[in-house]
Write a protein that holds these residues in place. Structure first.
Motif, PDB file in Angstrom:
ATOM      1  N   UNK A  74       0.792  -1.239   0.000  1.00  0.00           N
ATOM      2  CA  UNK A  74       0.000   0.000   0.000  1.00  0.00           C
ATOM      3  C   UNK A  74       0.819   1.282   0.000  1.00  0.00           C
ATOM      4  N   UNK A  75       2.082   1.216   0.424  1.00  0.00           N
ATOM      5  CA  UNK A  75       2.911   2.418   0.419  1.00  0.00           C
ATOM      6  C   UNK A  75       3.304   2.820  -0.998  1.00  0.00           C
ATOM      7  N   UNK A  76       3.166   1.902  -1.951  1.00  0.00           N
ATOM      8  CA  UNK A  76       3.486   2.204  -3.342  1.00  0.00           C
ATOM      9  C   UNK A  76       2.234   2.717  -4.053  1.00  0.00           C
ATOM     10  N   UNK A  77       2.320   3.920  -4.588  1.00  0.00           N
ATOM     11  CA  UNK A  77       1.173   4.508  -5.277  1.00  0.00           C
ATOM     12  C   UNK A  77       1.659   5.505  -6.316  1.00  0.00           C
ATOM     13  N   UNK A  78       0.734   5.939  -7.168  1.00  0.00           N
ATOM     14  CA  UNK A  78       1.065   6.917  -8.201  1.00  0.00           C
ATOM     15  C   UNK A  78      -0.193   7.705  -8.540  1.00  0.00           C
ATOM     16  N   UNK A  79      -0.049   9.015  -8.707  1.00  0.00           N
ATOM     17  CA  UNK A  79      -1.165   9.887  -9.069  1.00  0.00           C
ATOM     18  C   UNK A  79      -1.041  10.268 -10.535  1.00  0.00           C
ATOM     19  N   UNK A  80      -2.155  10.145 -11.265  1.00  0.00           N
ATOM     20  CA  UNK A  80      -2.189  10.489 -12.686  1.00  0.00           C
ATOM     21  C   UNK A  80      -3.147  11.648 -12.910  1.00  0.00           C
ATOM     22  N   UNK A  81      -2.749  12.580 -13.772  1.00  0.00           N
ATOM     23  CA  UNK A  81      -3.599  13.706 -14.147  1.00  0.00           C
ATOM     24  C   UNK A  81      -4.020  13.562 -15.609  1.00  0.00           C
ATOM     25  N   UNK A  82      -4.758  14.552 -16.089  1.00  0.00           N
ATOM     26  CA  UNK A  82      -5.263  14.532 -17.464  1.00  0.00           C
ATOM     27  C   UNK A  82      -4.129  14.323 -18.471  1.00  0.00           C
ATOM     28  N   UNK A  83      -4.398  13.466 -19.465  1.00  0.00           N
ATOM     29  CA  UNK A  83      -3.451  13.148 -20.542  1.00  0.00           C
ATOM     30  C   UNK A  83      -2.186  12.453 -20.041  1.00  0.00           C
ATOM     31  N   UNK A  84      -2.329  11.689 -18.954  1.00  0.00           N
ATOM     32  CA  UNK A  84      -1.228  10.866 -18.466  1.00  0.00           C
ATOM     33  C   UNK A  84      -1.663   9.402 -18.434  1.00  0.00           C
ATOM     34  N   UNK A  87       5.075   6.024 -15.622  1.00  0.00           N
ATOM     35  CA  UNK A  87       4.147   7.048 -16.101  1.00  0.00           C
ATOM     36  C   UNK A  87       4.655   7.629 -17.409  1.00  0.00           C
ATOM     37  N   UNK A  88       3.706   7.981 -18.299  1.00  0.00           N
ATOM     38  CA  UNK A  88       4.079   8.609 -19.561  1.00  0.00           C
ATOM     39  C   UNK A  88       2.969   9.547 -20.013  1.00  0.00           C
ATOM     40  N   UNK A  89       3.311  10.460 -20.917  1.00  0.00           N
ATOM     41  CA  UNK A  89       2.333  11.369 -21.494  1.00  0.00           C
ATOM     42  C   UNK A  89       1.572  10.672 -22.620  1.00  0.00           C
ATOM     43  N   UNK A  90       0.292  10.984 -22.744  1.00  0.00           N
ATOM     44  CA  UNK A  90      -0.508  10.452 -23.846  1.00  0.00           C
ATOM     45  C   UNK A  90      -0.303  11.360 -25.053  1.00  0.00           C
ATOM     46  N   UNK A  91       0.249  10.813 -26.115  1.00  0.00           N
ATOM     47  CA  UNK A  91       0.569  11.623 -27.295  1.00  0.00           C
ATOM     48  C   UNK A  91      -0.499  11.552 -28.381  1.00  0.00           C
TER      49      UNK A  91
END
Length: 335
Positions: free
Chosen positions: A226-236, A249-253
């Motif tokens: 549970x300590x491992x997490x990641x937040x994603x925003x728009x177009x990610x 994580x990467x950008x949506x192209x």
């Protein structure tokens, strides 16, 4: 010193419950200023009034009986010497607190266990192929399935619980509820959102989960760690690897990965090999290239086109032939 009569008791209770008028508060203040003993009476009633506790679901625990009992004992002890009366009031206070605490623990136990019980009463929605009409959940959230998938969800969500389980690929448009996050349980990872739209793809072959965010913000959290997490925003786009519990994580192209829903494919100097992969993913068809076509670049836009029409365009633009054999399209260069 004035005695604590029924009129004063009523004024105290109305004041503590917030129902006293300005005139009543003024009368009560005059009575309090009359003696130190009157002020002690008020403090005793305040202590008892604070025993009106609430359970986690705002269920009021009724302490009226205990209140009347203590009130009666206060009256009976008015003529008893102060030391004994204080000790008796303390004992009575202790018993009332103990009783109410026991009731509160029962409600708290039910509150903790109830959501887990409700989680087992889930509706199973299973599809074998892509859906044209979205599934609408009780909170207004809609789900569109790309292919074979299974979604487990409750008929009605709780006040503090919007929890579903997904197996397969799906597109979510989550209804916004700031105080009530929407949680999607996947293989070894949870996706938590407030109000957003995103696409989830799960691969058993690569043991990975892919989440592409089109609006809003989501959080991915490992179930095993549970300590491992990641937040994603728009177009990610986020990728969770189940074997090592790592995130990338990467950008949506481009948005061609959503063409199965939008019907829109766009290519800008895209090599034909990549175009073929997009067509296979969008239309769920088999395409075989006899030759290496990566040197051919396509710039085009297709909106709600059938795959046959796209292949005709490719044949015209490039010196290739597209044939349909044994349930698959075959592309090869012409001699």
């Amino acid at each position: 010193m004035e005695n604590l009569n029924e009129k004063h008791k009523e004024l105290i209770i109305r004041m503590l419950s917030g129902e006293a008028s300005e005139v009543e508060i003024s009368k009560l203040n005059q009575w309090l200023q009359a003696s130190e003993q009157n002020r002690k009476y008020l403090e005793e009633y305040k202590s008892l009034w604070n025993l009106k506790l609430k359970s986690p679901d705002d269920i009021i625990i009724n302490s009226e009986h205990a209140w009347k009992k203590v009130s009666t004992e206060i009256e009976q002890l008015e003529d008893v010497k102060p030391a004994y009366r204080t000790r008796t009031l303390f004992n009575n206070f202790f018993y009332v607190v103990s009783g109410i605490a026991a009731v509160l623990l029962i409600f708290l136990g039910l509150y903790i266990l109830l959501p887990r019980t409700m989680e087992t009463e889930m509706i199973t929605h299973e599809v074998q192929s892509r859906t044209e009409e979205p599934l609408r959940l009780a909170d207004g959230t809609t789900v569109l399935f790309k292919g074979p998938a299974k979604l487990l969800y409750p008929e009605n969500f709780g006040k503090n619980n919007r929890h579903v389980r997904l197996k397969g690929d799906a597109y979510f448009e989550v209804a916004n509820q700031n105080e009530n996050p929407f949680i999607i349980e996947l293989q070894e990872v949870n996706v938590t959102v407030l109000g957003t739209s995103f696409y989830i793809s799960q691969s058993m072959e690569t043991n990975s989960v892919e989440v592409s965010v089109l609006s809003g913000k989501v959080e991915l959290k490992s179930l095993a760690e549970p300590m491992k997490s990641m937040v994603l925003s728009k177009n990610e786009r986020g990728l969770f690897h189940t074997e090592n519990q790592d995130f990338t994580k990467e950008k949506i192209t481009d948005l061609n990965f959503m063409a199965w829903k939008t019907g829109r494919l766009e290519f800008d100097q895209t090599n034909l090999q990549t175009v073929i992969e997009s067509l296979k993913e969008t239309y769920q068809i088999q395409i075989h290239a006899r030759d290496n076509l990566s040197d051919l670049k396509l710039t085009a836009r297709f909106i709600n086109e059938k795959p046959e029409d796209i292949f005709k365009t490719i044949s015209i633009l490039f010196d290739v032939e597209v044939l349909y054999r044994d349930g698959a399209y075959v592309i090869e260069r012409q001699d």
